[in-house]
Write a protein that holds these residues in place. Sequence first.
Motif, PDB file in Angstrom:
ATOM      1  N   GLN A 285       0.847  -1.182   0.000  1.00 49.76           N
ATOM      2  CA  GLN A 285       0.000   0.000   0.000  1.00 49.76           C
ATOM      3  C   GLN A 285       0.888   1.239   0.000  1.00 49.76           C
ATOM      4  O   GLN A 285       1.931   1.259   0.659  1.00 49.76           O
ATOM      5  CB  GLN A 285      -0.896   0.002   1.235  1.00 49.76           C
ATOM      6  CG  GLN A 285      -1.759   1.235   1.430  1.00 49.76           C
ATOM      7  CD  GLN A 285      -2.226   1.357   2.874  1.00 49.76           C
ATOM      8  OE1 GLN A 285      -1.508   1.842   3.734  1.00 49.76           O
ATOM      9  NE2 GLN A 285      -3.437   0.887   3.146  1.00 49.76           N
ATOM     10  N   VAL A 286       0.471   2.282  -0.724  1.00 49.76           N
ATOM     11  CA  VAL A 286       1.203   3.543  -0.718  1.00 49.76           C
ATOM     12  C   VAL A 286       0.215   4.692  -0.555  1.00 49.76           C
ATOM     13  O   VAL A 286      -0.894   4.657  -1.088  1.00 49.76           O
ATOM     14  CB  VAL A 286       2.036   3.712  -2.004  1.00 49.76           C
ATOM     15  CG1 VAL A 286       1.150   3.809  -3.233  1.00 49.76           C
ATOM     16  CG2 VAL A 286       2.942   4.933  -1.917  1.00 49.76           C
ATOM     17  N   MET A 287       0.642   5.685   0.228  1.00 50.90           N
ATOM     18  CA  MET A 287      -0.169   6.874   0.419  1.00 50.90           C
ATOM     19  C   MET A 287       0.744   8.097   0.354  1.00 50.90           C
ATOM     20  O   MET A 287       1.727   8.186   1.096  1.00 50.90           O
ATOM     21  CB  MET A 287      -0.901   6.828   1.762  1.00 50.90           C
ATOM     22  CG  MET A 287      -1.889   7.953   1.979  1.00 50.90           C
ATOM     23  SD  MET A 287      -2.921   7.696   3.444  1.00 50.90           S
ATOM     24  CE  MET A 287      -1.671   7.836   4.740  1.00 50.90           C
ATOM     25  N   SER A 288       0.438   9.012  -0.572  1.00 51.15           N
ATOM     26  CA  SER A 288       1.130  10.293  -0.624  1.00 51.15           C
ATOM     27  C   SER A 288       0.312  11.267   0.212  1.00 51.15           C
ATOM     28  O   SER A 288      -0.800  11.646  -0.170  1.00 51.15           O
ATOM     29  CB  SER A 288       1.240  10.798  -2.065  1.00 51.15           C
ATOM     30  OG  SER A 288       2.011   9.923  -2.857  1.00 51.15           O
ATOM     31  N   ALA A 289       0.860  11.677   1.370  1.00 46.26           N
ATOM     32  CA  ALA A 289       0.099  12.526   2.283  1.00 46.26           C
ATOM     33  C   ALA A 289      -0.038  13.950   1.742  1.00 46.26           C
ATOM     34  O   ALA A 289      -1.067  14.598   1.926  1.00 46.26           O
ATOM     35  CB  ALA A 289       0.756  12.531   3.659  1.00 46.26           C
ATOM     36  N   GLY A 290       1.031  14.453   1.094  1.00 41.85           N
ATOM     37  CA  GLY A 290       0.952  15.742   0.427  1.00 41.85           C
ATOM     38  C   GLY A 290       0.414  16.868   1.285  1.00 41.85           C
ATOM     39  O   GLY A 290       0.896  17.116   2.389  1.00 41.85           O
ATOM     40  N   THR A 291      -0.632  17.546   0.800  1.00 42.41           N
ATOM     41  CA  THR A 291      -1.192  18.699   1.497  1.00 42.41           C
ATOM     42  C   THR A 291      -1.901  18.325   2.792  1.00 42.41           C
ATOM     43  O   THR A 291      -2.246  19.202   3.587  1.00 42.41           O
ATOM     44  CB  THR A 291      -2.181  19.442   0.585  1.00 42.41           C
ATOM     45  OG1 THR A 291      -3.178  18.527   0.116  1.00 42.41           O
ATOM     46  CG2 THR A 291      -1.460  20.059  -0.602  1.00 42.41           C
ATOM     47  N   GLY A 292      -2.115  17.045   3.018  1.00 45.62           N
ATOM     48  CA  GLY A 292      -2.703  16.599   4.273  1.00 45.62           C
ATOM     49  C   GLY A 292      -3.757  15.533   4.073  1.00 45.62           C
ATOM     50  O   GLY A 292      -4.594  15.627   3.168  1.00 45.62           O
ATOM     51  N   VAL A 293      -3.704  14.507   4.908  1.00 45.62           N
ATOM     52  CA  VAL A 293      -4.668  13.424   4.836  1.00 45.62           C
ATOM     53  C   VAL A 293      -4.918  12.895   6.245  1.00 45.62           C
ATOM     54  O   VAL A 293      -4.031  12.934   7.104  1.00 45.62           O
ATOM     55  CB  VAL A 293      -4.158  12.291   3.901  1.00 45.62           C
ATOM     56  CG1 VAL A 293      -2.931  11.621   4.478  1.00 45.62           C
ATOM     57  CG2 VAL A 293      -5.245  11.271   3.619  1.00 45.62           C
ATOM     58  N   LEU A 294      -6.124  12.417   6.476  1.00 44.55           N
ATOM     59  CA  LEU A 294      -6.482  11.726   7.714  1.00 44.55           C
ATOM     60  C   LEU A 294      -6.744  10.271   7.363  1.00 44.55           C
ATOM     61  O   LEU A 294      -7.417   9.971   6.375  1.00 44.55           O
ATOM     62  CB  LEU A 294      -7.747  12.334   8.343  1.00 44.55           C
ATOM     63  CG  LEU A 294      -7.647  13.738   8.920  1.00 44.55           C
ATOM     64  CD1 LEU A 294      -9.048  14.270   9.241  1.00 44.55           C
ATOM     65  CD2 LEU A 294      -6.796  13.745  10.188  1.00 44.55           C
ATOM     66  N   HIS A 295      -6.205   9.356   8.185  1.00 45.71           N
ATOM     67  CA  HIS A 295      -6.510   7.942   7.932  1.00 45.71           C
ATOM     68  C   HIS A 295      -6.481   7.156   9.230  1.00 45.71           C
ATOM     69  O   HIS A 295      -5.929   7.584  10.243  1.00 45.71           O
ATOM     70  CB  HIS A 295      -5.554   7.347   6.898  1.00 45.71           C
ATOM     71  CG  HIS A 295      -4.196   6.986   7.430  1.00 45.71           C
ATOM     72  ND1 HIS A 295      -3.587   5.785   7.150  1.00 45.71           N
ATOM     73  CD2 HIS A 295      -3.334   7.662   8.219  1.00 45.71           C
ATOM     74  CE1 HIS A 295      -2.402   5.735   7.737  1.00 45.71           C
ATOM     75  NE2 HIS A 295      -2.217   6.856   8.382  1.00 45.71           N
ATOM     76  N   SER A 296      -7.100   5.983   9.181  1.00 45.99           N
ATOM     77  CA  SER A 296      -7.089   5.046  10.310  1.00 45.99           C
ATOM     78  C   SER A 296      -6.600   3.702   9.809  1.00 45.99           C
ATOM     79  O   SER A 296      -6.712   3.386   8.624  1.00 45.99           O
ATOM     80  CB  SER A 296      -8.486   4.906  10.930  1.00 45.99           C
ATOM     81  OG  SER A 296      -9.397   4.352  10.000  1.00 45.99           O
ATOM     82  N   GLU A 297      -6.046   2.909  10.733  1.00 48.06           N
ATOM     83  CA  GLU A 297      -5.521   1.583  10.407  1.00 48.06           C
ATOM     84  C   GLU A 297      -5.908   0.628  11.526  1.00 48.06           C
ATOM     85  O   GLU A 297      -5.497   0.827  12.673  1.00 48.06           O
ATOM     86  CB  GLU A 297      -3.994   1.629  10.274  1.00 48.06           C
ATOM     87  CG  GLU A 297      -3.477   2.567   9.200  1.00 48.06           C
ATOM     88  CD  GLU A 297      -2.006   2.872   9.380  1.00 48.06           C
ATOM     89  OE1 GLU A 297      -1.198   2.409   8.553  1.00 48.06           O
ATOM     90  OE2 GLU A 297      -1.664   3.583  10.352  1.00 48.06           O
TER      91      GLU A 297
END
Length: 238
Positions: free
Chosen positions: A92-104
Amino acid sequence: MKTVLHKANTRGHANHGWLNAYHTFSFADYYHTDRMHFGMLRVLNDDRIAAGKGFGMHPHSDMEIITIPLTGALEHKDNMGNSAVIKAGDIQVMSAGTGVLHSEFNPNKDKEVNLLQIWIFPNKKGVEPRYDQISIKDIESQNGLKQILSPNADGAGVWIHQNAWFHLGVFDQQTDETYTFKDAGNGLYVFVIEGDISIKDFKLTKRDGLGISETQQVDIKFGAKSKVLLMEVPMFDI
């Protein structure tokens, strides 16, 4: 050739009950002045999350985040509208960039999930956040190195905003390989997931890491029943 060795038993460790985590580089309450990063590789966490537990919604920005489950499964949700489960054999890949919210969260009620979470400094800030995941399960039958990440959207594996390449090797017999750097000036961080390998005078076993720079090729002897992650990253100062 310049090297830095990180034996498994020298990593930072935090056991929160529901989360048992080992940190190759400084992270959270673990701080070591000599282990802040390896070039653009900022975080290499070896996490075990208990059944039914996990991280609630939390923010990230300007970071490339790669997650590789080793056993079990992990449920991901984010404010981009993504909801997915990744499992052993996925990346899995996530580019957070300007901002992201996530849960795992670990969706299984009877077994833990063991995963590697890796953070890479991006080559540009303020990019549009993005998410992707793919299966890399087909490497399991190969006695060789397979590319699983690159800077190229049309390349093998996932892609990130950085001049970095990841290769995963799974071996059921002793094998000699020469890794040739994709870009001059990059370094290579070798992390042994299972088994053992040899690089020059270094003998690495399970969860050992070795950073290599100032060279263009690395000869590696992979032991039988070994699984190894190679992370080539730029070595520019942060």
